[in-house]
Design an enzyme around this catalytic site. Sequence first.
Site, PDB file in Angstrom:
ATOM      1  N   ASP A   1       0.849  -1.193   0.000  1.00  0.00           N
ATOM      2  CA  ASP A   1       0.000   0.000   0.000  1.00  0.00           C
ATOM      3  C   ASP A   1       0.890   1.252   0.000  1.00  0.00           C
ATOM      4  OD1 ASP A   1      -2.289   1.850   0.863  1.00  0.00           O
ATOM      5  OD2 ASP A   1      -3.275  -0.105   0.882  1.00  0.00           O
TER       6      ASP A   1
ATOM      7  N   HIS B   1      -3.535   6.030   3.778  1.00  0.00           N
ATOM      8  CA  HIS B   1      -4.329   4.892   3.289  1.00  0.00           C
ATOM      9  C   HIS B   1      -3.809   3.569   3.834  1.00  0.00           C
ATOM     10  CE1 HIS B   1      -5.828   2.012   0.203  1.00  0.00           C
ATOM     11  NE2 HIS B   1      -6.846   2.850   0.095  1.00  0.00           N
TER      12      HIS B   1
ATOM     13  N   SER C   1     -11.165  -0.611  -0.755  1.00  0.00           N
ATOM     14  CA  SER C   1      -9.881  -0.648  -0.045  1.00  0.00           C
ATOM     15  C   SER C   1     -10.075  -1.006   1.419  1.00  0.00           C
ATOM     16  CB  SER C   1      -9.192   0.718  -0.131  1.00  0.00           C
ATOM     17  OG  SER C   1      -8.587   0.902  -1.376  1.00  0.00           O
TER      18      SER C   1
END
Length: 587
Positions: free
Chosen positions: A144, A177, A340
């Site tokens: 990620d 994220h 996600s």
Amino acid sequence: MRRLLLLVLFLVGLWAALSNFKGLANKGEYSSIVLDFRDNLPTTVISEQLQAIAQKYNKTATLNSIFSVSDNIYTLEGDEQLLKALRHSPLKKFVEHIEPNYIYRAFEVPNDPDYGKQWNLRSINIERAWEDTKGAGVTVAVIDTGVSRVPDLQQTEFVEGYDFVNDKVNATDDNGHGTHVAGTIAQSTNNNYGVAGIAYKAKIMPLKVLSAGGSGTILDIAEAIRFAADRGADVINMSLGGGGESLVMKEAIDYAHQKGVVIVAAAGNSNRNAAEYPARYPHVIGVAATDLAGKKAPYSNYGAAVDIAAPGGSNEGKILQETIDPRTNQPVFMGFQGTSMAAPHVAGVAALIKASGISNPDEVLSVLQKSARTVSEDPFNHFGAGHLDSTAAVKLALKGKITWKDFFRWLRDNGYLNPRFWIDGGVVALLPKILMVIGSYLLYWFLRNYLGWSWSLNSGLILGSSGLFFLRGVYILDLPQWPFRLASSSIPELGNTIVGSPMLNPLFASVLIPFLLIALLLGHPKWKWFAIGTTLGVASCLAVSAVMSPAVLWLGTGAIARIFLIVNALLCFGLAYLASQGEKRLA
């Protein structure tokens, strides 16, 4: 002659449809090209080819990272024109692949930092799963934007990862994220601070492949996959994706799968009828997203390559974890939404399954799917095998490897061997469909003294009663789903099959279409049998629907809908009877 004309028109229409169909997958964007030289090439030959590229195209190819040396993988800046030129140059004799270095992006929807309830963990039934395992001994690689050790990850164990964007060991997060994703998997729990994670005793391996802007190349991602597989990762989570297929990435995924790694990826946030890459690859578990109510999240991709669904959040309820604020680099609790966020739920439960003794990645997928809470009405494959259930998954995993006994128990309890499942409406309602077909043939048997057997009559009976219902669950990547839905529907179901509603449209689920067919085709020596057979099939379909599941648009699901269906079934039978009487007199 008429048959030939119909065949020509059909072929012309099919050609037009296929020629205008663009496919469901995005082509993908890229600004660099991957050169994957053959492993057995001497370094001198590779150097000669790189020099030739520099002289001819004024482009310098470089190793992607220090991990590219053994694989002879280089990258150079370029566009589609350069890609075509390289593929038709002598270079192709020395390389395994020349392909775009596609850019994948984190799947993320704007977030609301004020949302503060972890409804998502309760929805996957996590509390009882924790009674058996918390994921100890399992390593989950988070591929990620990196992972930062925010306060609510201080008690979570980390193993060494790598930053493939900046080529350094410390894979900290500059976006937020990746830290959020890692929190869903293994946020520190029972520490009197913040929120919980699913497999909070598992180890996190941070692998940064996405920049601060949330994008990165497939070559970095592929190398991260191999890195994780070579360094003991048990599960890989990729909450990222994009358009464009890559053989380099596919080979990396196959490599990791062969080493026993479970690979999980987000399906994508485009609300399209197919998952995006890398969820589309074989050996990758594609995850769709659900909202607070357990419905498909508005943004979630669905259809082909979706294996299971998990909480991803929506505006009504987001997924809360502690992450970093990229503007200040300070820890903050924030609510995100997207596939996600759904993928790490599955990755976390996969870690629980592995900690329970299941090591083979195919068996882990089998446990996930067989333990999922099935959704009876899912014509568009919004949920794959169903909703993620961590307790059921761990319970099934603790029994050891999946046996035939477990398999048939699952069939009995959740689907195909449970008659009530079919009565209530299964993925493909087999029992009602068979009854509709049998019913139409019974009606034909009552009228056999008036009707003769023919293929046109036979096809009419099937079209009117059930359609080719076994095609309903077929999902093929990059092919539109509507032809399968149409072919798998009977005439009464045509009004609701495109929109995926269980409610019959009264215009189709009535005597109207059979009446029109009889009126138009009764004078034709062969097509009249098709019209009569279709009318009998519709009568059977409406009668079975009236008994088993009366549900008509605008009329509801009660007595009014049942009366409507029964009356129209009788009208269809009477219409077929009158038409057959006319045929007898004409004979």
